[in-house]
Design a protein around this motif. Sequence first.
Motif, short mmCIF file in Angstrom:
data_model
loop_
_atom_site.label_atom_id
_atom_site.label_comp_id
_atom_site.label_asym_id
_atom_site.label_seq_id
_atom_site.Cartn_x
_atom_site.Cartn_y
_atom_site.Cartn_z
N GLU A 321 -9.30 5.04 3.18
CA GLU A 321 -9.55 6.12 2.23
C GLU A 321 -8.31 6.53 1.47
O GLU A 321 -8.39 6.98 0.33
N ALA A 322 -7.14 6.41 2.11
CA ALA A 322 -5.92 6.95 1.52
C ALA A 322 -4.72 6.20 2.07
O ALA A 322 -4.75 5.69 3.19
N GLY A 323 -3.65 6.17 1.27
CA GLY A 323 -2.42 5.55 1.71
C GLY A 323 -1.59 6.48 2.57
O GLY A 323 -2.02 7.58 2.92
N SER A 324 -0.37 6.04 2.90
CA SER A 324 0.48 6.82 3.80
C SER A 324 1.86 7.06 3.21
O SER A 324 2.85 7.11 3.93
N THR A 325 1.91 7.23 1.89
CA THR A 325 3.15 7.60 1.20
C THR A 325 2.78 8.60 0.10
O THR A 325 1.61 8.68 -0.29
N THR A 343 -8.50 3.71 10.97
CA THR A 343 -8.92 2.36 11.34
C THR A 343 -8.07 1.73 12.42
O THR A 343 -8.40 0.64 12.89
N GLY A 344 -6.98 2.35 12.80
CA GLY A 344 -6.15 1.77 13.84
C GLY A 344 -4.83 2.48 13.97
O GLY A 344 -4.53 3.42 13.21
N PRO A 345 -3.98 2.03 14.91
CA PRO A 345 -2.71 2.72 15.15
C PRO A 345 -1.75 2.68 13.98
O PRO A 345 -0.84 3.51 13.91
N ALA A 346 -1.93 1.75 13.05
CA ALA A 346 -1.04 1.67 11.90
C ALA A 346 -1.54 2.49 10.71
O ALA A 346 -0.85 2.59 9.69
N ASP A 347 -2.72 3.07 10.84
CA ASP A 347 -3.33 3.78 9.71
C ASP A 347 -2.99 5.27 9.75
O ASP A 347 -3.12 5.91 10.80
N ALA A 348 -2.57 5.81 8.61
CA ALA A 348 -2.40 7.26 8.43
C ALA A 348 -2.95 7.59 7.04
O ALA A 348 -2.62 6.92 6.07
N ASP A 349 -3.80 8.59 6.97
CA ASP A 349 -4.40 8.99 5.70
C ASP A 349 -3.71 10.24 5.18
O ASP A 349 -3.75 11.29 5.82
N TRP A 350 -3.07 10.12 3.99
CA TRP A 350 -2.36 11.24 3.37
C TRP A 350 -3.19 11.78 2.21
O TRP A 350 -3.73 11.02 1.40
N PRO A 416 4.01 19.62 -4.80
CA PRO A 416 3.00 19.02 -3.92
C PRO A 416 3.43 19.03 -2.45
O PRO A 416 4.61 18.96 -2.12
N TYR A 417 2.40 19.08 -1.59
CA TYR A 417 2.53 18.83 -0.17
C TYR A 417 1.48 17.79 0.20
O TYR A 417 0.63 17.42 -0.62
N TYR A 418 1.55 17.33 1.45
CA TYR A 418 0.60 16.30 1.88
C TYR A 418 0.11 16.63 3.29
O TYR A 418 0.90 16.95 4.18
#
Length: 592
Positions: A321-325, A343-350, A416-418
């Motif tokens: 759904e979203a990137g991590s930067t 979706t997994g340990p490498a995924d972070a949604d920002w 902005p914040y995230y």
Amino acid sequence: MQHLVRLGSIAVAALGLSLAGLTVPVSAEPDPGPAGLSAAEQRLLAQDPAIEASPDGALFAVDEWHPPTATAAASAEAEAAVAEVVAATATTDAFALHSRPGAARTIYLDFDGGSLLASNSWLLNGLNSLLFGGWSLDSLALLFSDAERAVIREVWARVAEDFAAWDVDVTTQEPLYGGLFRSSSSDPTYGARVAFTNDGAVQSQLCGGGCGGIAWIGTFNEIAPQEQHSPAWVFPSSLGQKAKNMAEAAAHEAGHTLGLAHDGSGTSGYYTGTSLWGPVMGSPYSAAVTQWSRGSYAGANNAEDDRAVIGAHGLPPRTDEAGSTPATAADLSTLPDGAGVITGPADADWYALTGCAGTLTASASPAAVGPNLDIVLELRNAAGAVVASHAPATTRTTAGLSGMGASLTVPLTGGPYYLAVSGGGSGAGGASGWSTGGYDAYGSAGAYRLLMSGCAGGTGVPVPPPSELPLEPDGPTADLPSVDPGPPTSRPGRPGAPTARSGARGGKVTVRLSWSPPAGGGGAVDGYVLKAFRLDARGRVVARTSTGALPSTTTSADVVLPRKGRWVLRVKARNALGWGPFSPRSAAAKAR
């Protein structure tokens, strides 16, 4: 749990990876087994005493399982799970549930029995009938009561959460012919059938009557002209007829079709885990949290990467759904009703926040039923650095499971914040594996719902009042000035389930309904709408109607309905920015 497991030749390559992680001692001179078995298959036969060879050269396992002792905590969780999933899926037939409609891959949960083809491979392993019965809590086959449908909904919700990270539709609706087998290497549409049956003859013929489930290994994406290596079986009568047990068995058996071996320990072929955590491919029936594993618990005998093996056997990850930067962050308004998936340990949604005015309140909650995702919620500044975070310890008590969700309340202006959502672990680990009750972030993947108010870009659904959301900062927050709250930035929240009672006798046909205003919200409520659903004897929705806008001061009403019968109702609220979401449904009441 007992289940027959078949290893097809298509799974050999993946087992070459998984077997490297198995450390069960073997004899110096293992029995080579039937002719035609590969070296990997022979090693698996030698390493796992539950596995035997089929006359056609396939491998299967007959494994014992004993129902866990029921606990007060488990009972409370089960009751809450049923209530949550019944409310959330009230308008959908229990035999038409879909976790990801339109996905090319399918895991079909089959509860109503059926027939096998004459070429079905189970016929080589003792089965002497092409027909098999379905599942029921009583003797009324194919007549599913409300209680049975509630079990089906809970089983579906739990299995759907186990596979939420992948692009696969977990469904209770049978796909069209061809949707469950791969006819050629270019066929993108295939899957697995998991059949729940009380058919004692089938169970007895396949495993002597004591098994809890049966599955082939590695056949999910095999090329075949029809469903030859199908179905994977679940026998609820050996699982206490409990929804959680049935769901754990179904995910386990589906995992076998995707190439996965058992997660055991130095003393058992099946690791039961703790009261808090257990691996899907073990025997986690008493555990509150069950996840895919790579053998990071103490004493593990299998270090296979479940996620990699599942991917190698036909399940691609779902679209992120979203990137991590900061550059790849999404707007929270793009998330339908705040619902996303890690979706997994490498995924972070920002998610980007702008126009913050006063106080940010944010809450991320995992799946209501059988959550796999242990949430870490972070607030990051314009440079991407962590300003505050929340990841409470996960605990299990007699009141149920807590600590899987996370929330923040931060004085905030500008942007902005995230907001960043990711998965985490719980407890402490080390070289010898995770300690009692703990688990790492590997299997922390699944559905979440992110709600926010106080900044632009929200979902339109606010979180509870700030007093209910503790701030646990990872860093200083003194640089975040506090100002007076600005104008409302979101629509009303979700009201709690309303209370319905039978209407008065005589006169118009009515149901008496009462409700409370939604907790939190982006401004004063200025109206309500009620929606009513009539149910038939089997709990299916057969008619629906809704009211016009009611005054904001109204919290109870005699709802006039078009005919008598059993009705459930939902309510939603409106403020200056628009309508919020509907509440869960009420209990059924007779209109009269």
